[in-house]
Design a protein around this motif. Sequence first.
Motif, PDB file in Angstrom:
ATOM      1  N   GLU A 145      11.727 104.064  46.083  1.00  0.00           N
ATOM      2  CA  GLU A 145      12.700 103.909  47.169  1.00  0.00           C
ATOM      3  C   GLU A 145      12.094 103.156  48.349  1.00  0.00           C
ATOM      4  OE1 GLU A 145      13.739 107.586  44.828  1.00  0.00           O
ATOM      5  OE2 GLU A 145      11.908 106.717  45.691  1.00  0.00           O
TER       6      GLU A 145
ATOM      7  N   ALA B 163      20.197 103.036  39.237  1.00  0.00           N
ATOM      8  CA  ALA B 163      21.131 104.142  39.444  1.00  0.00           C
ATOM      9  C   ALA B 163      20.434 105.380  39.991  1.00  0.00           C
ATOM     10  CB  ALA B 163      21.838 104.474  38.132  1.00  0.00           C
ATOM     11  N   GLU B 164      19.106 105.448  39.799  1.00  0.00           N
ATOM     12  CA  GLU B 164      18.357 106.612  40.275  1.00  0.00           C
ATOM     13  C   GLU B 164      17.854 106.456  41.700  1.00  0.00           C
ATOM     14  OE1 GLU B 164      15.310 107.306  37.420  1.00  0.00           O
ATOM     15  OE2 GLU B 164      16.702 107.719  35.779  1.00  0.00           O
ATOM     16  N   LEU B 165      18.058 105.292  42.310  1.00  0.00           N
ATOM     17  CA  LEU B 165      17.614 105.056  43.686  1.00  0.00           C
ATOM     18  C   LEU B 165      18.840 105.035  44.591  1.00  0.00           C
ATOM     19  CD1 LEU B 165      14.874 102.312  43.165  1.00  0.00           C
ATOM     20  CD2 LEU B 165      14.687 104.798  42.975  1.00  0.00           C
ATOM     21  N   ASP B 166      19.300 106.209  44.953  1.00  0.00           N
ATOM     22  CA  ASP B 166      20.533 106.330  45.731  1.00  0.00           C
ATOM     23  C   ASP B 166      20.392 105.712  47.112  1.00  0.00           C
ATOM     24  OD1 ASP B 166      21.745 107.655  43.675  1.00  0.00           O
ATOM     25  OD2 ASP B 166      21.242 109.662  44.420  1.00  0.00           O
TER      26      ASP B 166
ATOM     27  N   THR C  20      12.383 101.286  35.906  1.00  0.00           N
ATOM     28  CA  THR C  20      12.992 101.672  37.174  1.00  0.00           C
ATOM     29  C   THR C  20      14.491 101.420  37.069  1.00  0.00           C
ATOM     30  OG1 THR C  20      10.986 101.114  38.405  1.00  0.00           O
ATOM     31  CG2 THR C  20      13.033 101.283  39.659  1.00  0.00           C
ATOM     32  N   ASP C  21      15.246 102.515  37.028  1.00  0.00           N
ATOM     33  CA  ASP C  21      16.697 102.446  36.890  1.00  0.00           C
ATOM     34  C   ASP C  21      17.330 102.438  38.277  1.00  0.00           C
ATOM     35  OD1 ASP C  21      19.374 102.725  36.364  1.00  0.00           O
ATOM     36  OD2 ASP C  21      19.153 104.455  35.040  1.00  0.00           O
TER      37      ASP C  21
ATOM     38  N   GLU D 247       5.187 105.164  40.673  1.00  0.00           N
ATOM     39  CA  GLU D 247       5.486 105.499  39.283  1.00  0.00           C
ATOM     40  C   GLU D 247       4.415 104.964  38.337  1.00  0.00           C
ATOM     41  OE1 GLU D 247       8.285 107.408  38.027  1.00  0.00           O
ATOM     42  OE2 GLU D 247       8.044 107.949  40.145  1.00  0.00           O
TER      43      GLU D 247
END
Length: 312
Positions: free
Chosen positions: A30, A56-59, A53-54, A22
Amino acid sequence: MTGQPAARARWFKGHTHCHSTESDGNLPPEAVARWYRDHGYIFLSITDHYILTDPAELDGIETESFILIPGTELAAIPLGQQTHTCGLNISAQLDSRRGATPAETMQMMADDIREAGGIMQVNHPNWMWGLSVDDIRPVKGAALLEVYNMGSGCNNEGDPANGRPPVEAIWDDLLTGGKVIWGVCSDDAHRYTEGHPDGPGKGWIVVKADRLTREDVMNSIEKGDFYASTGVELSDVLSTQEGISLTISPDSRSGFVTRFIGSGGKVLSEVEGLQPAYRFTGEEGYVRARVQASDGSLALTQPVWVCGHRER
């Protein structure tokens, strides 16, 4: 009816400064998170440049034994001086800020980070000789200082022959002046390749907290309830009104030497072995411990103020 026994605080190994694709790292977020999780870390903040870096966006990354803390790295070059900070546990992405001086710039950053609910880490002051004691001292809200950034070119040991102090000496100078700022070690990793000078796994912190939650971990970090390490593991750090005692986890290295350090960076005592201790005299100002193993790796405890003025 009796209440439940209080939970016993535990030690959680974590990391506060690294990068992904990023910004200028070579793995996606990830994969960076999986590297740290798979290598025994319990919490991580990925701090890409001006990218939040959130978690919640890294499942599928967070588990019962591994959490992510939102983070970013902010940077500016006032007066040609590299001025970098991390915002940890922030709630929103922050804009670029630059004041007339490094101190003014960091104050803007600190205010923005605090407004976003986070805490600020001053990064690699000796990288490109960007920051001095005088730049950092006036900044209100500078909670953490990267004493050992294990990335390349960070000049942790300074250049004393040319008047450039080690970062530990910068830390002691700030502490001697009464500034409460906690010391951290980090990777500042960019390349996740074994043996790379900008690779991971070389510097971290170990936080003492009741539970593995963002709130508990960040509260402990803000209070200074952690130690920093480049390889030495401590199983206990105990501070009382009488003094400080440590328990060093034994390993295959041949020995450990602990220096208890006070105001002005003065070595108050030097102790060998796995259970070093220091008894306060009341004249120290503050006391911190520096444990060095026979292979050169370190652990740094946070300062305990025995007497004197303190400010954030």
